[in-house]
Design a protein around this motif. Structure first.
Motif, PDB file in Angstrom:
ATOM      1  N   MET A   8      38.907  41.523  60.657  1.00 59.48           N
ATOM      2  CA  MET A   8      37.599  42.002  60.207  1.00 59.48           C
ATOM      3  C   MET A   8      36.648  42.115  61.389  1.00 59.48           C
ATOM      4  N   VAL A  13      26.125  41.870  60.110  1.00 56.90           N
ATOM      5  CA  VAL A  13      24.714  41.490  60.177  1.00 56.90           C
ATOM      6  C   VAL A  13      24.155  41.985  61.505  1.00 56.90           C
ATOM      7  N   MET A  65      19.010  41.306  65.013  1.00 54.12           N
ATOM      8  CA  MET A  65      18.466  39.949  65.183  1.00 54.12           C
ATOM      9  C   MET A  65      18.676  39.522  66.625  1.00 54.12           C
ATOM     10  N   SER A 124      35.448  31.482  65.078  1.00 54.89           N
ATOM     11  CA  SER A 124      35.588  32.643  65.946  1.00 54.89           C
ATOM     12  C   SER A 124      36.972  33.289  65.834  1.00 54.89           C
ATOM     13  N   ASP A 125      37.019  34.573  66.180  1.00 55.43           N
ATOM     14  CA  ASP A 125      38.325  35.233  66.298  1.00 55.43           C
ATOM     15  C   ASP A 125      38.790  35.245  67.758  1.00 55.43           C
ATOM     16  N   TYR A 182      38.650  29.747  71.297  1.00 52.47           N
ATOM     17  CA  TYR A 182      37.431  29.093  70.800  1.00 52.47           C
ATOM     18  C   TYR A 182      37.650  28.502  69.412  1.00 52.47           C
ATOM     19  N   TYR A 186      31.636  26.558  62.113  1.00 55.25           N
ATOM     20  CA  TYR A 186      30.526  25.883  61.441  1.00 55.25           C
ATOM     21  C   TYR A 186      30.451  26.220  59.956  1.00 55.25           C
ATOM     22  N   CYS A 221      36.985  34.016  60.957  1.00 55.45           N
ATOM     23  CA  CYS A 221      36.538  33.923  59.565  1.00 55.45           C
ATOM     24  C   CYS A 221      35.021  34.011  59.510  1.00 55.45           C
TER      25      CYS A 221
END
Ligand code: WAQ
Ligand code: MG
Length: 261
Positions: A121, A145, A148, A193-194, A198, A202, A225
């Protein structure tokens, strides 16, 4: 940065063709910039994708556009780091924090069962916390998103005080989580993370803040994810519009921080 016109700068990069052609997602990024810094933003995003641990992209798109809506200012979520010894321990904790934030046990169960379907994704998946159903209809793309940012000097001050790594990764994740959690229909977010090297991820919510967990997947695993658990929204398009379009600046004021602790 808040004086004058604000620009949204976005990047996406993939390998073995564009995202539309089914290529592997390598990197994405979004920043807000004033006119003078567009060059710098584009350069930063380009470098981010060219030197990515997921591989060398053969497709990249960078675009900028002026924003006409006023930019809303929000505080970063309060942060806490949980050191865990194994993925199992980390995942159990994530599960517990999601439940504490208000996501029913049954729904978390359903989501985890479906998770392996979504390994390539570039956006987030939205789940309704009552029906346990995916609600975004965006297939493999998900919801990205955008619009920002957080002034780097202000972020560095904040990170020093909280003894956190001064990395773009932490900054970008906390900016996203703070924006998403600032909407009253967001119940919680689950993320890791992908990037294969890493492992920290969270759970975030307005109730619990940004709860980092040092191990949510094994080293070398490139499956990421990002799931938003959402309340019954009367108008899904308005919610998605907020995620994609509402411009947000994160701004940390030391005074507010002291009061909330
Ligand atoms: N909007 C929606 N989904 C996104 C966005 C976005 N702007 N950016 C990334 N994603 C999704 C996408 O599906 C990625 O595959 C997945 O999230 C992971 O993205 O130490 O680095 O940018 O406190 O690899 C969290 C911990 C790091 C940071 C998260 O995610 C810390 C991270 P990545
Ligand atoms: Mg990544």
């Amino acid at each position: 940065m808040q004086k004058g016109k604000v620009y949204s700068v976005r990047m996406r990069a993939s390998m073995n063709g564009s995202h539309e052609q089914g290529g592997k997602h390598i990197s994405g990024g979004e920043q807000l910039s004033n006119y003078e810094n567009i060059n710098q933003s584009i350069h930063y995003l380009m470098e981010k994708a060219l030197r990515h641990s997921r591989g060398k992209p053969d497709f990249m798109q960078i675009q900028f556009e002026a924003i006409n809506e006023p930019v809303k200012q929000i505080s970063p979520l309060p942060i806490r780091t949980h050191e865990v010894d194994s993925v199992k321990e980390g995942q159990a904790l994530a599960w517990k924090l999601l439940e504490k934030s208000g996501v029913p046990h049954k729904v978390i169960h359903t989501v985890y069962k479906q998770m392996s379907e979504y390994s390539n994704m570039r956006g987030a998946i939205l789940y309704n916390i009552y029906s346990g159903e995916r609600i975004d209809y965006r297939g493999n793309k998900g919801i990205r998103v955008s619009r920002m940012d957080w002034d780097n000097a202000n972020f560095q001050e904040w990170a020093k005080l909280h003894q956190l790594p001064l990395t773009e990764k932490v900054k970008e994740a906390l900016v996203l989580a703070s924006k998403v959690a600032s909407h009253p229909s967001t119940i919680a977010e689950l993320c890791w993370s992908d990037d294969p090297n890493y492992m920290t991820g969270y759970v975030a919510s307005s109730k619990l803040g940004y709860q980092r967990i040092t191990k949510l997947k094994e080293y070398g695993d490139d499956r990421g994810c990002r799931i938003f658990f959402v309340d019954n929204v009367t108008d899904l398009n308005t919610y998605i519009d907020f995620l994609e379009k509402q411009p947000i600046f994160v701004q940390w004021e030391e005074e507010n921080d002291k009061r909330s602790n």
